[in-house]
Design a protein around this motif. Sequence first.
Motif, PDB file in Angstrom:
ATOM      1  N   SER A 163       0.813  -1.224   0.000  1.00  0.00           N
ATOM      2  CA  SER A 163       0.000   0.000   0.000  1.00  0.00           C
ATOM      3  C   SER A 163       0.840   1.265   0.000  1.00  0.00           C
ATOM      4  CB  SER A 163      -0.944   0.003   1.217  1.00  0.00           C
ATOM      5  OG  SER A 163      -1.820  -1.108   1.182  1.00  0.00           O
ATOM      6  N   PHE A 164       2.139   1.140   0.266  1.00  0.00           N
ATOM      7  CA  PHE A 164       3.010   2.323   0.280  1.00  0.00           C
ATOM      8  C   PHE A 164       3.445   2.653  -1.147  1.00  0.00           C
ATOM      9  CE2 PHE A 164       3.440   0.756   4.641  1.00  0.00           C
ATOM     10  CZ  PHE A 164       3.251   1.923   5.361  1.00  0.00           C
ATOM     11  N   THR A 165       2.481   3.072  -1.930  1.00  0.00           N
ATOM     12  CA  THR A 165       2.741   3.403  -3.325  1.00  0.00           C
ATOM     13  C   THR A 165       1.733   4.455  -3.782  1.00  0.00           C
ATOM     14  OG1 THR A 165       2.862   2.489  -5.565  1.00  0.00           O
ATOM     15  CG2 THR A 165       1.241   1.521  -4.083  1.00  0.00           C
ATOM     16  N   GLY A 166       2.090   5.150  -4.858  1.00  0.00           N
ATOM     17  CA  GLY A 166       1.196   6.201  -5.336  1.00  0.00           C
ATOM     18  C   GLY A 166      -0.128   5.650  -5.845  1.00  0.00           C
ATOM     19  N   GLU A 167      -0.068   4.500  -6.539  1.00  0.00           N
ATOM     20  CA  GLU A 167      -1.283   3.849  -7.046  1.00  0.00           C
ATOM     21  C   GLU A 167      -1.321   2.409  -6.551  1.00  0.00           C
ATOM     22  OE1 GLU A 167      -3.467   4.069 -11.211  1.00  0.00           O
ATOM     23  OE2 GLU A 167      -1.739   2.699 -11.308  1.00  0.00           O
ATOM     24  N   LEU A 168      -2.408   2.033  -5.938  1.00  0.00           N
ATOM     25  CA  LEU A 168      -2.516   0.685  -5.373  1.00  0.00           C
ATOM     26  C   LEU A 168      -2.451  -0.351  -6.494  1.00  0.00           C
ATOM     27  CD1 LEU A 168      -5.329   1.339  -2.740  1.00  0.00           C
ATOM     28  CD2 LEU A 168      -2.874   1.084  -2.326  1.00  0.00           C
ATOM     29  N   PRO A 169      -1.755  -1.455  -6.268  1.00  0.00           N
ATOM     30  CA  PRO A 169      -1.500  -2.425  -7.351  1.00  0.00           C
ATOM     31  C   PRO A 169      -2.707  -3.260  -7.763  1.00  0.00           C
ATOM     32  CG  PRO A 169      -0.567  -3.199  -5.282  1.00  0.00           C
ATOM     33  CD  PRO A 169      -1.053  -1.808  -5.025  1.00  0.00           C
ATOM     34  N   GLY A 390      -6.997   9.645  -1.928  1.00  0.00           N
ATOM     35  CA  GLY A 390      -6.023   9.273  -0.910  1.00  0.00           C
ATOM     36  C   GLY A 390      -6.100   7.803  -0.572  1.00  0.00           C
ATOM     37  N   SER A 391      -6.320   6.974  -1.593  1.00  0.00           N
ATOM     38  CA  SER A 391      -6.573   5.546  -1.370  1.00  0.00           C
ATOM     39  C   SER A 391      -5.432   4.842  -0.654  1.00  0.00           C
ATOM     40  CB  SER A 391      -6.856   4.860  -2.706  1.00  0.00           C
ATOM     41  OG  SER A 391      -5.782   5.057  -3.617  1.00  0.00           O
ATOM     42  N   SER A 392      -4.193   5.241  -0.930  1.00  0.00           N
ATOM     43  CA  SER A 392      -3.051   4.570  -0.289  1.00  0.00           C
ATOM     44  C   SER A 392      -3.079   4.760   1.222  1.00  0.00           C
ATOM     45  CB  SER A 392      -1.731   5.102  -0.869  1.00  0.00           C
ATOM     46  OG  SER A 392      -1.614   4.767  -2.233  1.00  0.00           O
ATOM     47  N   ILE A 393      -3.441   5.968   1.645  1.00  0.00           N
ATOM     48  CA  ILE A 393      -3.509   6.228   3.091  1.00  0.00           C
ATOM     49  C   ILE A 393      -4.601   5.386   3.735  1.00  0.00           C
ATOM     50  CG2 ILE A 393      -3.972   7.990   4.838  1.00  0.00           C
ATOM     51  CD1 ILE A 393      -2.798  10.056   2.911  1.00  0.00           C
TER      52      ILE A 393
END
Length: 618
Positions: A163-169, A390-393
């Motif tokens: 999850s520590f990424t700009g866009e969730l995989p 802010g999906s990653s957060i």
Amino acid sequence: SILGHSATCCDDLVDMLPHPFLLPSEQNGVQFTSTTLVTPTPTQTNPSGEEERETWGKKIDFLLSVIGFAVDLANVWRFPYLCYKNGGGAFLVPYLFFMVIAGMPLFYMELALGQYNREGAAGVWKICPIFKGVGFTVILISLYVGFYYNVIISWAMFYLFSSFTGELPWVHCNNTWNSPNCSDWADNGSVSDIYKATPAQEYFERAVLHIQDSNGIDDLGRPRWQLTSCLAVVIVLLYFSLWKGVKTSGKVVWITATMPYVVLTVLLLRGVTLPGAIDGIKAYLSVDFLRLCDAKVWIEAATQICFSLGVGFGVLIAFSSYNKFSNNCYRDAIITSSINSLTSFFSGFVVFSFLGYMSQKHNVALDKVARDGAGLVFVIYPEAIATLPGSSIWAVIFFIMLLTLGIDSAMGGMESVITGLIDEFKFLHKHRELFTLFIVVATFLISLFCVTNGGMYVFTLLDHFAAGTSILFGVLIEAIGIAWFYGVDRFSDDIEEMIGHRPGRYWRLCWKFVSPCFLLFMVVVSFATFNPPNYGSYMFPAWANMLGWCLAMSSMTMVPLYAIYKLCTLPGKFCDRLAYAITPETEHHLVDNGEVRQFTVRVNSIILYGNLHGSAVL
């Protein structure tokens, strides 16, 4: 002969029996026989007479530990879905009914049993040695559950790192692990289409589990290094939370037991602002009382109660054994079991606010997105989070909650094993740190089978057989041993000695009649409704099912095996050995004199006398 509680009948019977036959009667709490006055052995602050036992640093440490263990992932991924599919708010009727007649009484029973005897799941059966096998049964079950439960936590940790990424995989289908069947929701039409899979579903199955590289349980492959690393981190966390006993674990739960409530509240505040959330919550609470006419609804409510409170794993016994002797375990039982149920209900609002949002966003019926189990927290919920700003957060927050939900439950299971064994084998007390290391490393090595390419098949098999029928059987034997052999009356005396007042008639009736009957019914239903495990369309081979049953039976057979062992190793004739086996160890000297509170045995005469107060006289 079955006799009433009548002194006249007892006297007549004694006259007919070979002399001397000693049959107790009771007046004003004092036990009498025809020749001897027998008074209960006084119990000191530490009934075992051994060196003082370690206790919790603070009372709140114990409460948080119990709450943290009982409130686990199932509160989030199981109860809300059961409530939705079984009549909504109407499901609360059977749920609360079984909670009151069985859940709370059994919860209270285990807390009191551990606190009074101040030993783990096996050691407490010094009150009736022939039943010690059930202690080893629950220890084995807790160990088996640890083999796969820690893997769930490792999945959550894998997702957390991802999850520590700009866009969730798990947002798109253009990743290396995606198959041609991958399709976004907008193109999928129905999540149930067997020829299509969402990005989140393929991420879980193909990127995390790599199940596409396995043909079944007989084709496992090697452990995946990514999941193995996450599992190793989980094991390290567990070890340093448990190695010093309750002094360390009691501090860890301040974070792991409270964090889920903070996150659930934050997620609820965010969820109710989403479009469609209110529709989801309405579906969750919609009342359909006609569903109560379906026996399956009642069975699922009873099953949920059995497993959600954590009774039968030996954890409650282990945790309460570190309480101060005078701790009010009755109040603790009411508080913690109530919080557990309220948490399940509260989490439903969080879950269905997001499910309602998903239903509206993708224009599909709610039942197309509503599911339980790992699919909810590792597929549906991550997909919903991925659509938020802010999906990653939000993803990091959500998976931290899953980690904390899992960690303290895993801690409880391991504490049950560690406390149960070091209390039974006293030499391990001096080597707790090494023994804890041995347990967590052994658990890690077995868990490696669950992080292979085909690990999901091993996980499913363990989940299906390790703690199903066997846990119900264990609690049933536990309830029978306490209520019918040790005696409800004596058990109530023990509680009075601790908290200053006896349990009410309601609790005694539940322990003696209602709860055992409920558990017997559940064991029968469990066998009658058994279905072989499956994962999607994959059906397990016959040898795998046989292996699963061997796993389940290995824990259940500890009850008869230990009983046979005990009867064979005690001195004297069979009747004498039986008397020793069913008499508390502190009263074995009374057996030698024929002055047994529950049982008086002579070679030629065995008579069962039903005591109205809950103990039996042989």
